[in-house]
Design an enzyme around this catalytic site. Structure first.
Site, PDB file in Angstrom:
ATOM      1  CG  LEU A 292      54.019 -44.166 -40.606  1.00  0.00           C
ATOM      2  CD1 LEU A 292      54.145 -44.699 -39.186  1.00  0.00           C
ATOM      3  CD2 LEU A 292      52.953 -44.942 -41.377  1.00  0.00           C
TER       4      LEU A 292
ATOM      5  CG  PHE B 112      62.936 -43.623 -37.770  1.00  0.00           C
ATOM      6  CD1 PHE B 112      63.053 -44.449 -36.681  1.00  0.00           C
ATOM      7  CD2 PHE B 112      62.595 -44.177 -38.992  1.00  0.00           C
ATOM      8  CE1 PHE B 112      62.818 -45.819 -36.796  1.00  0.00           C
ATOM      9  CE2 PHE B 112      62.368 -45.536 -39.122  1.00  0.00           C
ATOM     10  CZ  PHE B 112      62.474 -46.366 -38.016  1.00  0.00           C
ATOM     11  CE  LYS B 113      58.599 -47.707 -36.202  1.00  0.00           C
ATOM     12  NZ  LYS B 113      59.731 -47.673 -35.245  1.00  0.00           N
ATOM     13  CG  ASP B 114      56.629 -38.545 -36.646  1.00  0.00           C
ATOM     14  OD1 ASP B 114      55.554 -39.163 -36.559  1.00  0.00           O
ATOM     15  OD2 ASP B 114      57.172 -37.997 -35.667  1.00  0.00           O
TER      16      ASP B 114
END
Ligand SMILES: *Cc1c(COP(=O)(O)O)cnc(C)c1O
Length: 469
Positions: free
Chosen positions: A116, A111-113
């Site tokens: 970021l 999910f960090k995409d």
């Protein structure tokens, strides 16, 4: 929009400056001075919008005054254009009124995409306008590093240095960082553990003299822009399932309280959410607070869900700030007490009030694996260990069977094969098409001794697209 520090002693900043900072100068974290609020009619009118258009509506008030509508729209379209699933964040049904929100269709499968990919593009936009360059330094035990590198690889004005503990991250995770090409990308394998890496980054932020005037930017979850981007998918999920006319419950696998804090903000912005479940692994400082009003530092327990292996939870201070009526000095005092004693409790009424919304559960490795097994046998869905913790907590803490319960699916199972093997399901997770040849790609990283001055002189020597600063 202006941003203020949770400790009340730092200057207020606009969005652009908040994006380009880490901690506030008083040691606090930046939060919006006033949270935007949407009416039910407004939210309802967004049903059916493509993800990037919904993202524009939700985030626009946060960036107001810093970027034009046209630029922000273009950046959002690009950002979510790189996701591999047409729905960007699809929902998958596991049981009666029970869903997983799949947040792992971005370039690095976690999910960090969502945050970021946006952060990299926003940085580039503002730096171009200012005619400046920055250096990003971050420490990673896996997911953050690859997502940050993927997010910044095209940035003209950013050099990114990611420190990981040498031989202590999984091969998939290492390769996701070290196979990305670009003369502004620098992977450093430190001969030490994750804490050593994090300590070096912290010390570098505290004394930036080695950068010869170049600014250092934070990409960990204390960066406001990351929280902001994560608010959007709560709206997205709700709108898919009949919100805002219906209220929903969310279960969120968390360590640093970033992802779940975004859900808390979505609710305060007007989205009907009646329950938020904090799902942790054995590193359960948040669960101990939610269940017994004791936020107490413990030792680190390595687990099968390494992206939630933390001792203290860096965004918790943002919730404390609201819990105390946004009183900065009160938060500063609590945090100073916590630094001295490793323990923090709040007044009973404040804790009881918080518990009206939040429940929590700590899930150990055995229960994580058995949840992966159970869900696979019942539905054919293979969960990653972090998501499995969320599903477990959703099932045990659920207050209402008639409200949709949505667990955030934070990573693709292929990133964490160890848990899947232990779960003894007769299936192996496979890499999606865009990463099929990951194990054949060339890697590039530099091994450095566990010495601050070695790492800092490496950064100074390579911080200008591989050339000295
Ligand atoms: C980073 C991460 C988490 C925890 O995120 P928080 O910001 O601590 O809420 C959970 N799962 C995965 C897969 C992650 O990469």
């Amino acid at each position: 929009m202006r941003y203020i520090s949770t400790r009340g002693q730092a200057p207020a900043l606009n969005f652009e400056d908040v994006l380009l900072t880490g901690l506030a100068t008083d040691g606090g974290l930046y939060v919006p001075e006033n949270l935007p609020h949407f009416t039910q009619e407004e939210i309802a009118s967004w049903a059916g919008l493509p993800y990037h258009e919904l993202a524009f509506n939700v985030m626009r008030p946060f960036v107001a005054g810093s970027i034009s509508d046209a630029d922000f729209k273009r950046i959002l379209k690009e950002t979510y254009g790189v996701f591999a699933h047409e729905a960007i964040a699809p929902l998958r049904q596991l049981g009666a009124n029970e869903w997983v929100l799949e947040l792992f269709h971005g370039p690095t499968l976690a999910f960090k995409d969502f945050a970021l990919q946006l952060l990299g593009r926003l940085l580039d936009h503002f730096l171009l306008k200012r005619g400046e360059r920055v250096v990003i330094m971050g420490a990673t035990s896996g997911d953050t590093g690859s997502a940050a590198i993927e997010g910044c690889k095209h940035c003209e004005n950013v050099d990114i240095f990611i420190l990981h503990p040498h031989n202590r991250v999984s091969e998939v995770q290492r390769r996701q960082m070290t196979t990305i090409k670009g003369d502004n990308i620098h992977n450093i394998a430190v001969e030490g553990n994750f804490d050593d890496c994090q300590e070096m980054v912290k010390n570098s932020f505290a004394d930036q003299g080695f950068l010869k005037g170049t600014r250092l930017v934070a990409v960990n979850s204390i960066n406001w822009a990351r929280i902001m981007a994560q608010i959007v998918y709560y709206f997205h999920a709700s709108l898919q399932l009949g919100g805002p006319a219906r209220s929903m419950a969310f279960s969120v696998p968390t360590g640093n309280f970033g992802d779940i804090f975004a859900g808390y903000l979505a609710r305060n912005m007007g989205l009907p959410i009646s329950q938020l479940i904090v799902a942790t692994n054995r590193n359960d400082i948040l669960h101990r607070f939610m269940s017994g009003n004791r936020y107490a530092k413990d030792t680190l327990h390595p687990s099968l869900s390494p992206s939630m292996d933390i001792m203290v939870s860096s965004n918790f201070e943002r919730l404390l700030f609201d819990m105390h009526g946004r009183n900065g000095p009160a938060v500063a005092e609590l945090m100073s007490e916590f630094r001295k004693t490793g323990l923090l409790s709040v007044e009973d009424e404040r804790w009881t009030e918080t518990r009206r919304l939040f429940d929590s559960l700590a899930v150990d490795d055995d229960a994580t694996c058995s949840t992966i097994t159970d869900v696979y046998r019942a539905t054919g869905e293979l969960l990653d260990p972090h998501t499995a913790i969320g599903v477990r907590a959703a099932r045990e803490c659920r207050r209402s069977m008639s409200l949709p319960m949505i667990t955030l699916g934070t990573a693709h199972p292929v990133k964490f094969p160890e848990a899947v093997i232990k779960a003894e399901v007769d299936v192996e997770p496979v890499l999606p098409a865009h990463l099929k040849d990951l194990f054949e790609r060339d890697e590039r990283f530099t091994v450095l001794a566990n010495e601050l001055h070695e790492v800092q002189s490496f950064v100074a020597q390579h911080g200008n697209r591989g050339k000295p600063l």
